[in-house]
Enzyme design. Structure first.
Site, PDB file in Angstrom:
ATOM      1  N   ASP A 158      12.313 -18.912  13.983  1.00  0.00           N
ATOM      2  CA  ASP A 158      12.428 -20.255  14.546  1.00  0.00           C
ATOM      3  C   ASP A 158      13.317 -21.132  13.658  1.00  0.00           C
ATOM      4  O   ASP A 158      14.323 -20.669  13.140  1.00  0.00           O
ATOM      5  CB  ASP A 158      11.019 -20.845  14.673  1.00  0.00           C
ATOM      6  CG  ASP A 158      10.881 -21.819  15.814  1.00  0.00           C
ATOM      7  OD1 ASP A 158      11.353 -22.952  15.677  1.00  0.00           O
ATOM      8  OD2 ASP A 158      10.289 -21.453  16.849  1.00  0.00           O
ATOM      9  N   HIS A 214       9.871 -27.772  14.574  1.00  0.00           N
ATOM     10  CA  HIS A 214       9.450 -26.893  15.661  1.00  0.00           C
ATOM     11  C   HIS A 214       8.782 -25.613  15.148  1.00  0.00           C
ATOM     12  O   HIS A 214       7.710 -25.219  15.618  1.00  0.00           O
ATOM     13  CB  HIS A 214      10.673 -26.554  16.516  1.00  0.00           C
ATOM     14  CG  HIS A 214      10.382 -25.732  17.730  1.00  0.00           C
ATOM     15  ND1 HIS A 214      10.415 -24.348  17.716  1.00  0.00           N
ATOM     16  CD2 HIS A 214      10.080 -26.093  18.995  1.00  0.00           C
ATOM     17  CE1 HIS A 214      10.146 -23.897  18.922  1.00  0.00           C
ATOM     18  NE2 HIS A 214       9.933 -24.930  19.713  1.00  0.00           N
ATOM     19  N   ASN A 305      11.632 -23.283  30.181  1.00  0.00           N
ATOM     20  CA  ASN A 305      11.153 -24.594  30.636  1.00  0.00           C
ATOM     21  C   ASN A 305      11.975 -25.209  31.758  1.00  0.00           C
ATOM     22  O   ASN A 305      12.172 -26.410  31.789  1.00  0.00           O
ATOM     23  CB  ASN A 305      11.145 -25.573  29.452  1.00  0.00           C
ATOM     24  CG  ASN A 305      10.270 -25.130  28.318  1.00  0.00           C
ATOM     25  OD1 ASN A 305       9.279 -24.438  28.511  1.00  0.00           O
ATOM     26  ND2 ASN A 305      10.644 -25.494  27.109  1.00  0.00           N
ATOM     27  N   SER A 373       7.292 -23.052  24.340  1.00  0.00           N
ATOM     28  CA  SER A 373       7.339 -22.887  22.879  1.00  0.00           C
ATOM     29  C   SER A 373       5.944 -22.946  22.276  1.00  0.00           C
ATOM     30  O   SER A 373       5.649 -22.261  21.299  1.00  0.00           O
ATOM     31  CB  SER A 373       8.174 -24.002  22.246  1.00  0.00           C
ATOM     32  OG  SER A 373       9.538 -23.709  22.214  1.00  0.00           O
TER      33      SER A 373
END
Length: 431
Positions: A158, A214, A305, A373
């Site tokens: 990530d 994130h 998404n 996520s």
């Protein structure tokens, strides 16, 4: 390929790019044949410059920056050289801009009772929907069987991980050879210098510190310490490897993604959590995932998404048809598919909590985020719990178990192949 984070529009709006024509790319990825002297060939300089090389366990890849295209006959002839196995665009997939008001810091007194995805009492749901008691992963019952194990390693691939965070510091997998060795020296001879907590492929150094937030959020969902402060992860006991290939601005490239996956394999992880995606299908990334498959590693991937049907419009890496891939969609505290979540009766395998998820954040903080996520690390943690109880399960068996033991619900009947929500207690009980 350049990647974006799969955070939903409630916090950061990110949309998959579905076409090579719409997706920007930075040069080409060239996979070299074994024994190739491509990098020494003078003909390379006629078309561009090799600016990055990834030596992996599944092959050597180079990034060739050029203003030529495969439609150019001379370049096409060059690309078909006997030295080259294949050449494809090095796609760029980046994090969309944050809209005003979408991101707000969570209060510092955040606690487990606010984590509806773990235990939903109908009142602790996200501010975006009314909660419904019981719509969660049933983790309290699961913890009566196991809370994980320090022999389970999960790679968070990530934007990095805040390995100094009070809720994560004790959960990090520490490379003691580098920790006790000399700075600037590859003490364990693994090809990476000072990779104590993981590695940063975006900046090419041994410090995977998260300047975005994130990756830290995802890590907290998986394994925030059960220490009476902050939040609690799906696993109380786990080792997290922080692997950064997305920059602090939230963007990355395919060539760094495949290097990150290869590094995770070398660190001996059993699970990879991948809350990113975008662009078209690429052989190089599929090669990397297949290498993880051969190593027995489960590759958990966010479905995307765009509120899109992945059966008809593929989203990668979630749509790679490899046995170790688990594609994850998102549902709300009311038990319905999150409005932003991609879905698919064949291509999305399971669903997990993803709307208004409270977790750890950069610089020791906490915040709520939404997106597939956030659903993805829930499943990565569930897989970790399952492996702590049944360590010989293969990735394909794990995926089948999660699908088979999901609680079927009418609200999620068309969201995924499972037709419901993952129940970790039922997965551990195999019923």
């Amino acid at each position: 390929m350049k990647f974006k984070l799969l955070i939903g529009p409630l916090v950061i709006c990110s949309a998959f790019l579905s076409s090579a024509h719409a997706t920007p790319f930075n040069g080409y990825i060239v996979k070299l044949k074994k024994g190739s002297n491509f990098l020494e060939q003078k003909s390379v300089s006629q078309f561009g410059q090799v600016t990055k090389v990834a030596q992996t366990s599944f092959g050597t890849f180079a990034r060739l920056e050029t203003n030529k295209g495969l439609s150019d006959k001379a370049f096409a002839d060059f690309a078909s050289s006997s030295e080259i196995e294949y050449i494809e665009p090095n796609y760029i997939i980046s994090l969309n801009k944050v809209q005003a008001g979408e991101e707000a810091p969570a209060p510092k007194d955040a606690s487990f009772k606010k984590q509806w995805g773990m235990k939903n009492d109908g009142k602790n749901g996200s501010v975006f929907s009314s909660g419904l008691a019981g719509e969660d992963i049933n983790v309290l019952r699961a913890w009566s069987i196991t809370k994980g194990g320090k022999d389970i390693k999960i790679a968070v691939i990530d934007t990095g991980v805040d390995y100094t965070h009070p809720d994560l510091a004790a959960q990090m997998d520490v490379n003691t050879a580098e920790l006790k060795g000399k700075a600037g020296v590859d003490d364990d001879n693994n090809g990476y210098v000072d990779d104590i907590y993981g590695y940063d492929f975006a900046n090419k150094d041994g410090d995977p510190q998260d300047g975005h937030g994130h990756g830290t959020h995802c890590a907290g969902v998986i394994g925030a310490s059960h220490n009476s402060a902050g939040v609690a992860g799906v696993m109380a006991d786990v080792k997290i490897v922080g692997i950064k290939f997305l920059s602090d601005a939230g963007s990355g490239e395919t060539i760094d993604a495949i290097a990150a996956i290869d590094y995770a394999i070398k660190r001996g992880v059993q699970v990879m959590s991948n809350s990113w995606g975008g662009g078209d299908k690429e052989q190089s990334l599929e090669d990397a995932i297949k290498s993880a498959e051969a190593a027995g590693i489960t590759f958990v991937a966010a479905a995307g998404n765009e509120s899109a049907n992945n059966d008809s419009t593929a989203s990668y890496p979630a749509n790679y048809e490899v046995s170790n891939v688990i594609s994850v969609g998102s549902y709300t505290s009311a038990g319905a598919k999150s409005s932003f979540s991609n879905y698919g009766l064949t291509s999305v395998h399971v669903t997990a909590p993803g709307s208004g998820i409270l977790s750890t954040y950069k610089k020791g903080g906490y915040t709520s985020m939404s997106g597939t996520s956030m659903a993805t690390p829930h499943i990565a943690g569930v897989v970790g719990l399952l492996l702590s109880k049944e360590p010989t399960l293969t990735p394909a068996q794990i995926r089948e178990r999660l699908i088979k033991t999901s609680v079927k619900t009418s609200k999620l009947s068309t969201a995924s192949f499972s037709g419901g929500r993952v129940d970790v207690y039922q997965a551990l009980s195999n019923k």
